[in-house]
Design an enzyme around this catalytic site. Structure first.
Site, mmCIF file in Angstrom:
data_model
loop_
_atom_site.group_PDB
_atom_site.id
_atom_site.type_symbol
_atom_site.label_atom_id
_atom_site.label_comp_id
_atom_site.label_asym_id
_atom_site.label_seq_id
_atom_site.Cartn_x
_atom_site.Cartn_y
_atom_site.Cartn_z
ATOM 1 N N ASP A 62 -3.281 12.019 -2.510
ATOM 2 C CA ASP A 62 -3.319 13.298 -2.795
ATOM 3 C C ASP A 62 -3.527 13.710 -4.061
ATOM 4 O OD1 ASP A 62 -3.062 16.265 -3.054
ATOM 5 O OD2 ASP A 62 -1.478 15.924 -1.362
ATOM 6 N N GLU B 205 4.417 5.153 4.149
ATOM 7 C CA GLU B 205 3.475 6.301 4.521
ATOM 8 C C GLU B 205 4.727 7.509 4.896
ATOM 9 O OE1 GLU B 205 1.528 9.590 5.228
ATOM 10 O OE2 GLU B 205 0.419 7.796 4.548
ATOM 11 N N GLU C 197 0.861 -1.110 0.083
ATOM 12 C CA GLU C 197 0.135 0.076 0.241
ATOM 13 C C GLU C 197 1.014 1.266 0.228
ATOM 14 O OE1 GLU C 197 -3.750 2.250 2.251
ATOM 15 O OE2 GLU C 197 -2.619 0.924 3.377
ATOM 16 N N GLU D 123 -9.692 5.316 6.604
ATOM 17 C CA GLU D 123 -10.490 6.050 7.391
ATOM 18 C C GLU D 123 -10.936 7.304 6.388
ATOM 19 O OE1 GLU D 123 -5.939 7.372 7.481
ATOM 20 O OE2 GLU D 123 -7.225 5.373 7.647
ATOM 21 N N TYR D 124 -10.449 7.675 5.470
ATOM 22 C CA TYR D 124 -10.737 8.377 4.241
ATOM 23 C C TYR D 124 -12.039 7.928 3.566
ATOM 24 C CZ TYR D 124 -6.698 11.545 4.315
ATOM 25 O OH TYR D 124 -5.887 12.360 4.795
ATOM 26 N N LYS E 208 -4.247 21.240 -8.512
ATOM 27 C CA LYS E 208 -3.560 22.267 -9.302
ATOM 28 C C LYS E 208 -3.049 21.765 -10.417
ATOM 29 C CE LYS E 208 -3.570 26.105 -5.902
ATOM 30 N NZ LYS E 208 -2.599 27.180 -5.198
#
Length: 205
Positions: free
Chosen positions: A112, A63, A39, A185-186, A116
């Site tokens: 993420d 992470e 992951e 959790e997202y 932009k």
């Protein structure tokens, strides 16, 4: 948004070398036995822990935010899981260490979106990064992407084609597969708000 700094996180991870890696060593028996999963961007660890409890195999979770990884580490410790390894680096930095490993699946959960346009090169699903991920797959292995971002979903479809990958599954309204998937959790938060989840499965041609 950067995670709030937690002074305890780095010492905690240092103390628990049984699951917190200082480097990826491909000769480690952990990486040599059975099914192996990666992951990228593990967050607080809910997805990788859910999968590790549900599906047999060994799991490596990357992470880059050490404060966040510390929270994941506490959960791993509380659950007593021996089939997870945590590593505090991002994919670009860890790739060279992982080049000899071969994974059954690579998971990207709510990466993420860097909305932009001038930041798109930072997205995890650029052609170049997808090609690197594909090089880490076993024969028949897959890259599995979940996101709430329409722009990242569409970008990933375009980049997958440019990378020479097959899109074997895609949906803009993913109905959760309780048997074969786990929620970060997202994802739980987005679903509670009625946000549609987009999902892709990519494979090498």
């Amino acid at each position: 948004m950067r995670a709030r700094h937690k002074k305890w996180a780095a010492p905690f991870l240092e103390e628990h070398g049984e699951f917190s890696l200082k480097k990826v060593d491909p000769s480690d028996p952990f990486f040599q036995t059975g099914r192996l999963f990666l992951e990228i961007g593990a967050g607080k660890g809910d997805f990788v822990i859910g999968m590790a409890m549900k599906k047999e195999g060994h799991y490596l979770a990357l992470e880059r935010e050490i404060s966040v990884l510390g929270t994941a580490g506490k959960k791993v410790l509380e659950k007593g899981l021996s089939n997870i390894r945590l590593y505090g680096k991002d994919f670009d930095d860890a790739y060279e260490e992982m080049k000899e490993l071969r994974f059954d699946s690579v998971f990207l959960n709510f990466s993420d979106p860097w909305p932009k346009k001038k930041h798109w090169k930072r997205r995890l699903t650029t052609k170049e990064r997808l090609q690197k991920m594909a090089s880490l797959l076993k024969e028949g292995g897959s890259i599995v992407v979940k996101t709430d971002s329409v722009s990242l979903y569409e970008f990933t479809l375009e980049q997958a084609e440019a990378a020479g990958l097959d899109v074997v599954y895609k949906t803009e309204d993913y109905l959760f597969d309780e048997e074969n998937d786990a929620m970060s959790e997202y994802e739980r938060n987005f679903r509670s708000q009625g946000v549609k989840i987009h999902r892709l499965i990519l494979k090498k041609k």
